[in-house]
Design a protein around this motif. Sequence first.
Motif, PDB file in Angstrom:
ATOM      1  N   PRO A 183       0.828  -1.212   0.000  1.00  0.00           N
ATOM      2  CA  PRO A 183       0.000   0.000   0.000  1.00  0.00           C
ATOM      3  C   PRO A 183       0.858   1.255   0.000  1.00  0.00           C
ATOM      4  CG  PRO A 183      -0.723  -1.555   1.687  1.00  0.00           C
ATOM      5  CD  PRO A 183       0.613  -2.032   1.194  1.00  0.00           C
ATOM      6  N   LEU A 184       0.387   2.282  -0.689  1.00  0.00           N
ATOM      7  CA  LEU A 184       1.081   3.570  -0.726  1.00  0.00           C
ATOM      8  C   LEU A 184       0.300   4.567   0.114  1.00  0.00           C
ATOM      9  CD1 LEU A 184       2.093   3.823  -4.512  1.00  0.00           C
ATOM     10  CD2 LEU A 184       3.293   2.701  -2.625  1.00  0.00           C
ATOM     11  N   LEU A 185       0.913   5.086   1.171  1.00  0.00           N
ATOM     12  CA  LEU A 185       0.256   6.072   2.024  1.00  0.00           C
ATOM     13  C   LEU A 185       0.571   7.471   1.522  1.00  0.00           C
ATOM     14  CD1 LEU A 185       0.884   4.589   5.587  1.00  0.00           C
ATOM     15  CD2 LEU A 185      -0.967   4.121   3.972  1.00  0.00           C
ATOM     16  N   PRO A 186      -0.435   8.333   1.367  1.00  0.00           N
ATOM     17  CA  PRO A 186      -0.212   9.632   0.731  1.00  0.00           C
ATOM     18  C   PRO A 186       0.455  10.684   1.596  1.00  0.00           C
ATOM     19  CG  PRO A 186      -2.507   9.396   1.364  1.00  0.00           C
ATOM     20  CD  PRO A 186      -1.855   8.078   1.649  1.00  0.00           C
ATOM     21  N   MET A 187       0.381  10.554   2.934  1.00  0.00           N
ATOM     22  CA  MET A 187       0.918  11.632   3.762  1.00  0.00           C
ATOM     23  C   MET A 187       2.445  11.613   3.761  1.00  0.00           C
ATOM     24  SD  MET A 187       0.528   8.787   5.644  1.00  0.00           S
ATOM     25  CE  MET A 187      -1.058   8.800   6.439  1.00  0.00           C
ATOM     26  N   PRO A 188       3.088  12.797   3.713  1.00  0.00           N
ATOM     27  CA  PRO A 188       4.541  12.847   3.892  1.00  0.00           C
ATOM     28  C   PRO A 188       4.879  12.552   5.342  1.00  0.00           C
ATOM     29  CG  PRO A 188       3.637  15.060   3.773  1.00  0.00           C
ATOM     30  CD  PRO A 188       2.497  14.128   3.512  1.00  0.00           C
ATOM     31  N   GLY A 189       6.160  12.287   5.618  1.00  0.00           N
ATOM     32  CA  GLY A 189       6.584  12.087   7.000  1.00  0.00           C
ATOM     33  C   GLY A 189       6.693  10.644   7.421  1.00  0.00           C
ATOM     34  N   LYS A 190       6.710   9.712   6.448  1.00  0.00           N
ATOM     35  CA  LYS A 190       6.806   8.297   6.805  1.00  0.00           C
ATOM     36  C   LYS A 190       8.213   7.907   7.259  1.00  0.00           C
ATOM     37  CE  LYS A 190       4.879   7.394   2.780  1.00  0.00           C
ATOM     38  NZ  LYS A 190       4.216   8.659   2.486  1.00  0.00           N
ATOM     39  N   ILE A 191       9.191   8.764   6.974  1.00  0.00           N
ATOM     40  CA  ILE A 191      10.538   8.597   7.512  1.00  0.00           C
ATOM     41  C   ILE A 191      11.057   9.976   7.916  1.00  0.00           C
ATOM     42  CG2 ILE A 191      11.277   6.479   6.347  1.00  0.00           C
ATOM     43  CD1 ILE A 191      12.472   8.193   4.159  1.00  0.00           C
ATOM     44  N   LEU A 192      12.043   9.975   8.804  1.00  0.00           N
ATOM     45  CA  LEU A 192      12.657  11.214   9.257  1.00  0.00           C
ATOM     46  C   LEU A 192      14.151  11.160   8.978  1.00  0.00           C
ATOM     47  CD1 LEU A 192      10.967  11.537  12.767  1.00  0.00           C
ATOM     48  CD2 LEU A 192      10.275  12.695  10.655  1.00  0.00           C
ATOM     49  N   GLU A 193      14.765  12.318   8.857  1.00  0.00           N
ATOM     50  CA  GLU A 193      16.213  12.370   8.700  1.00  0.00           C
ATOM     51  C   GLU A 193      16.869  11.743   9.932  1.00  0.00           C
ATOM     52  OE1 GLU A 193      17.443  16.339   7.843  1.00  0.00           O
ATOM     53  OE2 GLU A 193      16.375  16.426   5.927  1.00  0.00           O
ATOM     54  N   GLY A 194      17.872  10.909   9.669  1.00  0.00           N
ATOM     55  CA  GLY A 194      18.541  10.199  10.742  1.00  0.00           C
ATOM     56  C   GLY A 194      18.016   8.800  10.977  1.00  0.00           C
ATOM     57  N   GLU A 195      16.840   8.472  10.406  1.00  0.00           N
ATOM     58  CA  GLU A 195      16.335   7.107  10.483  1.00  0.00           C
ATOM     59  C   GLU A 195      17.072   6.226   9.485  1.00  0.00           C
ATOM     60  OE1 GLU A 195      12.242   5.665  11.332  1.00  0.00           O
ATOM     61  OE2 GLU A 195      11.707   7.652  10.589  1.00  0.00           O
ATOM     62  N   TYR A 196      16.739   4.932   9.542  1.00  0.00           N
ATOM     63  CA  TYR A 196      17.333   3.980   8.618  1.00  0.00           C
ATOM     64  C   TYR A 196      16.239   3.342   7.772  1.00  0.00           C
ATOM     65  CZ  TYR A 196      21.522   4.466  11.432  1.00  0.00           C
ATOM     66  OH  TYR A 196      22.621   4.987  12.076  1.00  0.00           O
ATOM     67  N   VAL A 197      16.563   3.075   6.519  1.00  0.00           N
ATOM     68  CA  VAL A 197      15.606   2.461   5.614  1.00  0.00           C
ATOM     69  C   VAL A 197      16.178   1.157   5.073  1.00  0.00           C
ATOM     70  CG1 VAL A 197      14.470   4.611   4.943  1.00  0.00           C
ATOM     71  CG2 VAL A 197      16.487   3.838   3.672  1.00  0.00           C
ATOM     72  N   SER A 198      15.300   0.317   4.556  1.00  0.00           N
ATOM     73  CA  SER A 198      15.682  -0.954   3.950  1.00  0.00           C
ATOM     74  C   SER A 198      15.188  -0.986   2.511  1.00  0.00           C
ATOM     75  CB  SER A 198      15.077  -2.125   4.734  1.00  0.00           C
ATOM     76  OG  SER A 198      15.531  -2.126   6.078  1.00  0.00           O
ATOM     77  N   ILE A 199      15.909  -1.715   1.658  1.00  0.00           N
ATOM     78  CA  ILE A 199      15.569  -1.794   0.241  1.00  0.00           C
ATOM     79  C   ILE A 199      15.517  -3.264  -0.167  1.00  0.00           C
ATOM     80  CG2 ILE A 199      16.173  -1.101  -2.099  1.00  0.00           C
ATOM     81  CD1 ILE A 199      17.874   1.137  -0.893  1.00  0.00           C
ATOM     82  N   ILE A 200      14.380  -3.689  -0.723  1.00  0.00           N
ATOM     83  CA  ILE A 200      14.272  -5.020  -1.302  1.00  0.00           C
ATOM     84  C   ILE A 200      14.414  -4.860  -2.802  1.00  0.00           C
ATOM     85  CG2 ILE A 200      12.794  -7.038  -1.616  1.00  0.00           C
ATOM     86  CD1 ILE A 200      11.536  -6.459   1.064  1.00  0.00           C
ATOM     87  N   GLN A 201      15.315  -5.633  -3.410  1.00  0.00           N
ATOM     88  CA  GLN A 201      15.733  -5.316  -4.769  1.00  0.00           C
ATOM     89  C   GLN A 201      16.206  -6.559  -5.513  1.00  0.00           C
ATOM     90  OE1 GLN A 201      19.865  -3.414  -4.292  1.00  0.00           O
ATOM     91  NE2 GLN A 201      19.006  -3.365  -2.211  1.00  0.00           N
ATOM     92  N   HIS A 202      16.406  -6.391  -6.810  1.00  0.00           N
ATOM     93  CA  HIS A 202      17.058  -7.393  -7.648  1.00  0.00           C
ATOM     94  C   HIS A 202      18.347  -6.758  -8.179  1.00  0.00           C
ATOM     95  CE1 HIS A 202      14.130 -10.672  -7.854  1.00  0.00           C
ATOM     96  NE2 HIS A 202      13.219  -9.733  -7.736  1.00  0.00           N
ATOM     97  N   PRO A 203      19.418  -6.742  -7.367  1.00  0.00           N
ATOM     98  CA  PRO A 203      20.640  -6.044  -7.779  1.00  0.00           C
ATOM     99  C   PRO A 203      21.244  -6.661  -9.039  1.00  0.00           C
ATOM    100  CG  PRO A 203      21.039  -7.427  -5.865  1.00  0.00           C
ATOM    101  CD  PRO A 203      19.562  -7.422  -6.088  1.00  0.00           C
ATOM    102  N   GLN A 204      21.525  -5.790  -9.988  1.00  0.00           N
ATOM    103  CA  GLN A 204      22.110  -6.219 -11.251  1.00  0.00           C
ATOM    104  C   GLN A 204      21.259  -7.283 -11.943  1.00  0.00           C
ATOM    105  OE1 GLN A 204      24.650  -4.341 -12.131  1.00  0.00           O
ATOM    106  NE2 GLN A 204      24.698  -3.396 -10.108  1.00  0.00           N
ATOM    107  N   GLY A 205      19.944  -7.297 -11.661  1.00  0.00           N
ATOM    108  CA  GLY A 205      19.064  -8.285 -12.269  1.00  0.00           C
ATOM    109  C   GLY A 205      19.173  -9.658 -11.647  1.00  0.00           C
ATOM    110  N   GLY A 206      19.893  -9.784 -10.529  1.00  0.00           N
ATOM    111  CA  GLY A 206      20.084 -11.075  -9.885  1.00  0.00           C
ATOM    112  C   GLY A 206      18.938 -11.430  -8.962  1.00  0.00           C
ATOM    113  N   PRO A 207      19.065 -12.560  -8.232  1.00  0.00           N
ATOM    114  CA  PRO A 207      18.009 -12.980  -7.310  1.00  0.00           C
ATOM    115  C   PRO A 207      17.708 -11.900  -6.269  1.00  0.00           C
ATOM    116  CG  PRO A 207      19.581 -14.755  -7.653  1.00  0.00           C
ATOM    117  CD  PRO A 207      20.176 -13.525  -8.297  1.00  0.00           C
ATOM    118  N   LYS A 208      16.500 -11.949  -5.765  1.00  0.00           N
ATOM    119  CA  LYS A 208      16.022 -10.930  -4.815  1.00  0.00           C
ATOM    120  C   LYS A 208      16.939 -10.864  -3.600  1.00  0.00           C
ATOM    121  CE  LYS A 208      11.639 -10.846  -4.401  1.00  0.00           C
ATOM    122  NZ  LYS A 208      10.307 -11.389  -4.020  1.00  0.00           N
TER     123      LYS A 208
END
Length: 580
Positions: A177-202
């Motif tokens: 789900p995409l939440l419309p309000m800004p402010g879901k993260i703050l400066e200084g927090e940490y985030v995670s990324i789920i990805q397929h780097p270089q087209g490889g496995p997740k």
Amino acid sequence: MTEGRMEKIEQQALARYQKLEQQRAMEATAAAGPEAMNVRISVINPHDSLATERIIHNSDLFPIAYLEGGLNAGKAVCRISLRNHQGQIKGYGTGFLISQSLILTNNHVVDTYDTALNAVAEFNYEDDVNFMPRTIVSFRLEPERLFITDEALDFSIIAIQEKALSGALVSDFGHLPLLPMPGKILEGEYVSIIQHPQGGPKAVTVRENEVKFLSDDFVHYVSDTEPGSSGSPVFNDQWIVAALHHAGVPDPNDPSKWIANEGIRISSILRHLEGVRGNLDAAESRLLDVLLPQAPIPDDGLLPIEVGELAADWYSDATGYDAAFLGLGKEVPLPPVRNGADVAETLDGGTKLDYTHFSIVMSRSRRLAYYSAVNIDGSQLVSVQRSNDKWYFDPRLAREFQSGPELYARNDLDRGHLTRRQDPNWGRDAVQANAHTFHFTNSAPQHKALNQKTWLSLEDYILENAAANGFKVNVFTGPVFREDDVLYRGEFRIPAEFWKVAVMAKEDGTLSATAYLLTQRDLIGDLEFAYGQFQTFQVPVALLDKLAGIDFSGLQLHDPLANLEGAGGRRIESKRDILF
């Protein structure tokens, strides 16, 4: 996509990063203020007691469910295989489901209709716990159903095939789900990324990226890892999507290295979608309904009513209306109902239902609320978008005392909020408060032709002034129950009038209690009941005491109309007509 295009994107990201770096160097601090912190905390599950401590870096502890949340979120992430007309592989990107019909990725991954037409979304391209590859499930993209792209914000939203050739359903992989309000993260927090780097496995970078800068449309997060794959979701610690990853920020002194990553804020993407929605046809627009708040149109009662019921423990931390909320050493308690025998008891023997920042007292005979009572804190208001129209029965009250679809379906009756959706949305519990207002206990039947313009303007005026002046207000709202109310479907009597009482502290420290009546009666004599032109009056609190059967005797001393001779009612057509 050409190398020149990607290099341009990276240089633009570098320019934005350096500009923000210079601005921060000139500021004393970039710490989040109370308002930003309240918005951030409003999207946290209240059962995650350690979340706030993590945000302010006092704890690195997570509930074990955090890992399960990441695993569930990752199901919606896919590799996008880019192919030419002959089916040959041209490259890869990452994307993720944002509904059961739509996928989100970068414009520089899927930039044209033809590119989308030949692309394939591949789910389950990952290894299991034994490092064995899972079975890939592939779905074609369907740009003919919907294709929206923007180069400046570097995003593309494309419709996706709902059933694969293998028979698998895209809905089996859930969505983010995409939440419309800004402010879901703050400066200084940490985030995670789920990805397929270089087209490889997740793969996933778990909480490795520190948010360095936030700007209007972009997020910069610093990492020691390689830049993630284009089109990946960027999550906060609650696995809520905060940004769409799109580029690494190159080191200006060594182009082979990276000093940061950059993502596009989800709130900016949704704002852009709202702006282009008017250019879409009806079928395309319907695909966006799950992403964008609906336009405020009257509920004609003919649409299906989505109904739910939550577990009783979901309300365990809802403290309800606070009688001491205004301070000043004075309490404004819930007013007693004069016909106490008609008050519906809760299953635990209580006489009120507590929600987040508001409470409700129900009528047994009418199966509607006698009144709702809400505390509004203008200094902590949070803008929470209306995400759906699901309505809930309250499991703490016998169903026989609640009116649901059997009253509102297939007719011209609106489900009118008594405690307005926006009023309790303040502080750390704003999102939960918003959800709590969608209970049938907080609803009253109002005919769709009812002219509420002045009534709504009055409600807006109370809320806007609370926000502008940062003060607190208690608001009581309810229907007037009359014996001659129209009997509908053999069991429901439809109220013809509604009332409201606003209590606030004035600058001199005294209280002001003003009462309002929305009526189609002329206050002099009773008119034949018919849905016609409603009018709003400011009336003495004592009058509501008689009309509504609610004991407001404790507030009559604070009523500006109490000592005005012959004050039966002042017609309210604008805020200038209100006497405080």
